[in-house]
Scaffold this motif. Structure first.
Motif, PDB file in Angstrom:
ATOM      1  N   HIS A   1      -3.046   4.611  -2.070  1.00 48.23           N
ATOM      2  CA  HIS A   1      -3.745   3.268  -2.765  1.00 48.23           C
ATOM      3  C   HIS A   1      -3.298   2.201  -1.451  1.00 48.23           C
ATOM      4  O   HIS A   1      -2.559   2.286  -0.886  1.00 48.23           O
ATOM      5  CB  HIS A   1      -3.287   3.102  -3.993  1.00 48.23           C
ATOM      6  N   ARG A   2      -4.436   1.263  -1.681  1.00 49.53           N
ATOM      7  CA  ARG A   2      -4.314   0.207  -0.908  1.00 49.53           C
ATOM      8  C   ARG A   2      -3.690  -1.040  -1.482  1.00 49.53           C
ATOM      9  O   ARG A   2      -3.506  -0.967  -2.644  1.00 49.53           O
ATOM     10  CB  ARG A   2      -5.766  -0.341  -0.362  1.00 49.53           C
TER      11      ARG A   2
ATOM     12  N   ARG B   1      -3.331  -5.033  -3.038  1.00 52.40           N
ATOM     13  CA  ARG B   1      -4.466  -5.852  -3.724  1.00 52.40           C
ATOM     14  C   ARG B   1      -4.320  -7.167  -2.763  1.00 52.40           C
ATOM     15  O   ARG B   1      -5.031  -7.964  -3.025  1.00 52.40           O
ATOM     16  CB  ARG B   1      -3.953  -6.212  -5.265  1.00 52.40           C
TER      17      ARG B   1
ATOM     18  N   THR C   1      -4.287   8.280   2.289  1.00 52.88           N
ATOM     19  CA  THR C   1      -3.979   7.153   1.345  1.00 52.88           C
ATOM     20  C   THR C   1      -3.987   7.473   0.001  1.00 52.88           C
ATOM     21  O   THR C   1      -4.646   8.093  -0.527  1.00 52.88           O
ATOM     22  CB  THR C   1      -5.325   6.081   1.769  1.00 52.88           C
TER      23      THR C   1
ATOM     24  N   PRO D   1       1.004  -1.323  -0.033  1.00 49.55           N
ATOM     25  CA  PRO D   1      -0.116  -0.111   0.051  1.00 49.55           C
ATOM     26  C   PRO D   1       0.855   1.277  -0.116  1.00 49.55           C
ATOM     27  O   PRO D   1       2.066   1.141   0.057  1.00 49.55           O
ATOM     28  CB  PRO D   1      -0.756  -0.092   1.334  1.00 49.55           C
TER      29      PRO D   1
END
Length: 119
Positions: free
Chosen positions: A103-104, A106, A101, A47
């Protein structure tokens, strides 16, 4: 107040002029209590956060998350704070206004980093 500041204020947005740079955290110490639980992700699927520095959001991949026994959460990131391609490692407590944030991951779950380092 400028028109853009008025719109931001009216809609509840935070103007970038009002965002404080995040405060770097110190590492865990024995006197902090039990060791934190450490989580890591595969290098290609980490992330990422954005760190507010010198008037811009800087991309910062997460190298580890630490969950401290007292409930606090910290993220260790790699970040170029000056925009000069000089990357450094920083530890930040989450949440704070100068972090967001990007991105997170996967991956379904991070790996328990404490187990990795015991091997």
């Amino acid at each position: 107040m400028s028109a853009s500041s008025l719109v931001a204020h009216t809609l509840g947005w935070v103007s970038t002029q009002e965002i404080p740079e995040p405060v770097e955290a110190r590492p865990w110490r024995v006197e902090d209590g039990p060791r934190p639980r450490v989580w890591v992700w595969p290098h290609g699927d980490r992330p990422a956060l954005e760190v507010w520095s010198r008037g811009r959001w800087r991309y910062a991949p997460v190298t580890a998350r630490q969950d401290w026994a007292d409930g606090r959460r910290f993220y260790q990131v790699e970040v170029d704070l000056r925009g000069e391609t000089s990357v450094c490692v920083r530890l930040y407590q989450w949440p704070q206004p100068g972090l967001r944030t990007a991105h997170r991951t996967r991956s379904a779950r991070p790996t328990d980093g404490t187990e990795i380092h015991r091997s």
